[in-house]
Structure formats: C-alpha cells, structure tokens
Design a protein around this motif. Structure first.
Motif, mmCIF file in Angstrom:
data_model
loop_
_atom_site.group_PDB
_atom_site.id
_atom_site.type_symbol
_atom_site.label_atom_id
_atom_site.label_comp_id
_atom_site.label_asym_id
_atom_site.label_seq_id
_atom_site.Cartn_x
_atom_site.Cartn_y
_atom_site.Cartn_z
ATOM 1 N N HIS A 7 83.000 41.327 50.220
ATOM 2 C CA HIS A 7 82.702 39.964 50.699
ATOM 3 C C HIS A 7 82.948 39.770 52.190
ATOM 4 O O HIS A 7 83.025 38.619 52.651
ATOM 5 C CB HIS A 7 83.515 38.950 49.886
ATOM 6 C CG HIS A 7 83.090 38.900 48.445
ATOM 7 N ND1 HIS A 7 81.927 38.290 48.042
ATOM 8 C CD2 HIS A 7 83.639 39.419 47.327
ATOM 9 C CE1 HIS A 7 81.798 38.420 46.727
ATOM 10 N NE2 HIS A 7 82.823 39.111 46.272
ATOM 11 N N ASN A 8 83.057 40.846 52.936
ATOM 12 C CA ASN A 8 83.243 40.746 54.382
ATOM 13 C C ASN A 8 84.423 39.829 54.725
ATOM 14 O O ASN A 8 84.288 38.847 55.464
ATOM 15 C CB ASN A 8 81.945 40.226 55.044
ATOM 16 C CG ASN A 8 82.016 40.293 56.553
ATOM 17 O OD1 ASN A 8 82.804 41.065 57.117
ATOM 18 N ND2 ASN A 8 81.224 39.481 57.229
ATOM 19 N N VAL A 9 85.569 40.159 54.160
ATOM 20 C CA VAL A 9 86.778 39.346 54.367
ATOM 21 C C VAL A 9 87.701 40.054 55.359
ATOM 22 O O VAL A 9 87.888 41.266 55.273
ATOM 23 C CB VAL A 9 87.542 39.151 53.025
ATOM 24 C CG1 VAL A 9 88.813 38.329 53.239
ATOM 25 C CG2 VAL A 9 86.644 38.481 51.987
ATOM 26 N N VAL A 10 88.252 39.283 56.279
ATOM 27 C CA VAL A 10 89.299 39.827 57.149
ATOM 28 C C VAL A 10 90.632 39.404 56.553
ATOM 29 O O VAL A 10 90.805 38.246 56.170
ATOM 30 C CB VAL A 10 89.137 39.273 58.587
ATOM 31 C CG1 VAL A 10 90.449 39.293 59.332
ATOM 32 C CG2 VAL A 10 88.103 40.083 59.352
ATOM 33 N N ILE A 11 91.561 40.345 56.416
ATOM 34 C CA ILE A 11 92.910 39.988 55.949
ATOM 35 C C ILE A 11 93.853 40.213 57.122
ATOM 36 O O ILE A 11 94.063 41.350 57.547
ATOM 37 C CB ILE A 11 93.342 40.827 54.728
ATOM 38 C CG1 ILE A 11 92.381 40.591 53.555
ATOM 39 C CG2 ILE A 11 94.781 40.472 54.324
ATOM 40 C CD1 ILE A 11 92.768 41.314 52.260
ATOM 41 N N LEU A 12 94.395 39.120 57.671
ATOM 42 C CA LEU A 12 95.306 39.239 58.808
ATOM 43 C C LEU A 12 96.729 39.436 58.307
ATOM 44 O O LEU A 12 97.164 38.741 57.383
ATOM 45 C CB LEU A 12 95.221 37.967 59.662
ATOM 46 C CG LEU A 12 93.833 37.672 60.253
ATOM 47 C CD1 LEU A 12 93.837 36.343 60.980
ATOM 48 C CD2 LEU A 12 93.401 38.787 61.198
ATOM 49 N N GLY A 13 97.450 40.370 58.903
ATOM 50 C CA GLY A 13 98.810 40.681 58.437
ATOM 51 C C GLY A 13 99.838 40.558 59.553
ATOM 52 O O GLY A 13 99.764 41.286 60.548
ATOM 53 N N HIS A 14 100.756 39.613 59.398
ATOM 54 C CA HIS A 14 101.818 39.469 60.403
ATOM 55 C C HIS A 14 102.821 40.615 60.259
ATOM 56 O O HIS A 14 103.046 41.118 59.162
ATOM 57 C CB HIS A 14 102.528 38.113 60.217
ATOM 58 C CG HIS A 14 103.479 37.794 61.319
ATOM 59 N ND1 HIS A 14 104.817 38.111 61.249
ATOM 60 C CD2 HIS A 14 103.290 37.220 62.523
ATOM 61 C CE1 HIS A 14 105.398 37.720 62.378
ATOM 62 N NE2 HIS A 14 104.493 37.177 63.169
ATOM 63 N N ASN A 15 103.454 40.966 61.383
ATOM 64 C CA ASN A 15 104.416 42.082 61.384
ATOM 65 C C ASN A 15 105.576 41.900 60.412
ATOM 66 O O ASN A 15 106.279 42.852 60.113
ATOM 67 C CB ASN A 15 105.064 42.253 62.771
ATOM 68 C CG ASN A 15 104.067 42.376 63.874
ATOM 69 O OD1 ASN A 15 103.574 41.386 64.380
ATOM 70 N ND2 ASN A 15 103.744 43.590 64.250
#
Ligand code: SF4
Length: 355
Positions: free
Chosen positions: A43-51
C-alpha cells in the motif's frame, strides 16, 4: 511487488546483534513483522521510527525512515507515500501533520503523550509574554500544535542554542522544558538572557519524566561500577539536554539524540570509543548497540518512556489491516484544524530558515 517471505524476515532478525532479542521473541514476532512489511509495501506506506522505539518496531522502518522527531517530520513532508504511520508520540505525529497537511498520518495509539507536552498549559505563554513584553517566545518541538501556534519560533534539542542566538533582542522566552531551559541558560550566560516558566514568576513549565530521573549520584555510580573515570580517552558518559544541569556538567558529552549519535559514530570511526553509558531513554541504547556492535554500551533499563512504549507491532498491524480493508481509521488518524495547522507552521518554518 516481490513478496517478503517469513523465512527472510526470520533470517534478518536472527542476524541482528540485539542482546535483548531471544529466539522466543523472534519466533513469536516474526509472523507479525512479516505481515506488516508486506502490507507496508503493497500500500505504499511509510513507517517512521523514532530512535526511542524498541528495536523490533524501530526496524520496521528503512534507515531513511528512522531518526529524531524533526528529521522524521521533514521526511514525512517530502515522501510521495499515500499513508504515513508514525511510530513515536502524538506531538511528533502532529508536527508531521502540520508540515504535510494533505497527507494521511496515523499513530497506533493517540494516548501516546509526553510529559513535556501534556503538563504544559498554553495559557502560560500569554503570562510570560505579559511579564516580558517584546521578548520572542521559542518553543521546544516537544509540544502540541496548539501551543506552537502561540509562539514565534520552534526549536529542537539539536538546534535550540543556534535558534536562541539567531532571534532578535537580548532576551528569549523558552517553553515548556524547565531543565533544558536551565541548561541553555548556563551555556548562554553573558550572551543572552533566558526566561522560562517558574523563573522569578508563578508560571509553570514541564520536564521530561524520563531524562529527569538521572541523578548526579547515578553518574558517579556508573563511573565507579564500569570503570569510566571522567576524561577517559575511550570511555564516555553521554547525557541528553533534557537531563538536570548537574548531570550535564558531569557527563563527558551532552547534546541531542542526533548529536550523541554523531559523536559516537565519529569516535567509533576514529577507534576512540570502547565503552559508553547513555543517560537517555533506554531503547536509544538498544538501537545504538545494534548500530555500533564494537562498543560496550550501558544504560538504565528502568528509564523507559511509557509513552513511546505504547507503540506496538500489533497496533501498527491494525492500522495496516485497516488500510488494506478500507476500514474506518479515525481511531488512529491524526487530524488538526486548518487554523491551528497554519499558525503552528509559522514557528516551525522560521526554525527551518535558521538551520
Ligand atoms: S522521552 Fe521524555 S520527552 Fe521523549 S516522549 Fe518520553 S516523556 Fe516526552
């Protein structure tokens, strides 16, 4: 789209140097990670991950999708992705929404707060402005859009000193972090006056409930237990700007998450770091351990952010399944009024002009 196989996911997990990751965890979590990664790609999803995410969640994100709160929001503004899932806390997801109002931003738990953002009443900004007419108000990025909307400029822990110096006048009001403000005040002594909640007034600020836990005695104990005397050439104590002033003064290096990471990377490249203690959120050290396997890291595992810990693999999977099935995702979607977005964008954009 090439299917990511379950075997590939397990192989990848087993190959990582995570001391806290056991085969039991890997076998239990691999099927969830497998489904997440395939839905993410489909689904063309970006998953942003904080440190500060625990390693299994952090690694749902590609390296360009990992970072600190501002870096992630900036990435959110440039990506072409249809959907963005923010693995961090609510104020971070709000910042991404302010910078990308036309994108759909989701967070697995909207209750993922932050003591700095939650314990600060925006009315304190008006009081401070009245007490110090004409002084610009700088707000830490760890705040909600509603508070940012009332301020002149925003800052992160990496650029607060630079922004404070760049603003006009010999005084700056800094909200809401009292400890960070005291630290900046010390470093700007004789250059610029720093006004903050509670300083000579009845206004109330906030502190990071995680970083304030570290004490000077903790650092002395670390120096003794792990044989890390002050000034040792290859053994260093790192502290985050949000810690108490006396903790910063005792540390060998203090800075933002990204500044700490950069110092470690530079020292590793120069062969000058064998042992490190990081006075910050404990999962940051888990992720640093994976990134720099040659360094012996220590941290305090009881110092974990309860809000960051609200992000779970299961929560992320629910959002992705919802996207897949066209379900109602209002429980997870970050929405802000247009007027707040417009007003909160100004201090963030001004900050970006200075960095
Ligand atoms: S670590 Fe501190 S500043 Fe970061 S989200 Fe948790 S409470 Fe807020």
């Amino acid at each position: 789209m090439t299917e990511i196989t379950l075997e590939k996911v397990k192989e990848n997990l087993y190959s990582r140097p995570h001391p806290s990751l056991t085969p039991i965890d890997i076998e239990a979590k691999a099927p969830i990670i497998h489904e997440i990664l395939n839905l993410k790609a489909r689904h063309n999803v970006v998953i942003l991950g904080h440190n500060y995410m625990e390693p299994l969640i952090f690694n749902l994100s590609a390296s360009e999708e990992q970072g600190d709160s501002l870096g992630l929001s900036r990435y959110a503004a440039t990506t072409e992705a249809d959907y963005i899932i923010f693995n961090g806390v609510l104020f971070m997801a709000e910042t991404a929404k302010v910078l990308s109002p036309n994108k759909r931003i989701f967070i697995a738990d909207k209750e993922a707060g932050c003591s700095l953002a939650d314990d600060f009443d925006v009315g304190e900004i008006d009081k401070l402005r009245e007490q110090h007419p004409g002084a610009p108000v700088m707000i830490y990025i760890n705040s909600y859009a509603l508070a940012k909307a009332k301020c002149d400029v925003c800052c992160t822990s990496a650029n607060a000193m630079k922004i404070a110096l760049a603003m006009p006048g010999d005084k700056i009001i800094f909200v809401p972090d009292i400890l960070f403000a005291e630290n900046i005040e010390q470093d700007l002594k004789g250059v610029k006056e720093v006004i903050y909640p509670g300083k000579d007034s009845d206004t109330k600020g906030a502190v990071c409930e995680v970083h304030e836990k570290f004490t000077l005695d903790d650092l002395f104990a670390v120096r003794k237990s792990f044989e890390m005397p002050k000034g040792h050439p290859t053994r260093r104590i790192y502290a985050h700007w949000e810690c108490k002033p006396e903790v910063l003064r005792e540390a060998d290096f203090y800075g933002s998450t990204s500044q700490i990471g950069r110092d470690i990377a530079e020292r590793v490249a120069a062969g000058k770091l064998e042992r490190a203690f990081v006075a910050s959120e404990c999962e940051l050290t888990s992720n640093l351990t994976a990134e720099f396997p040659g360094v012996e890291f220590y941290t305090a595992c009881s110092v974990r952010c309860q809000w960051m810990a609200k992000m779970t693999l299961e929560g992320v999977l629910k959002i992705l399944r919802g996207i897949d099935q066209g379900a109602d995702l209002s429980e997870y979607e970050v929405l802000l009024e247009e007027e707040i977005i417009e007003k909160a964008k100004k201090p963030i954009e001004l900050m970006m002009q200075f960095v």
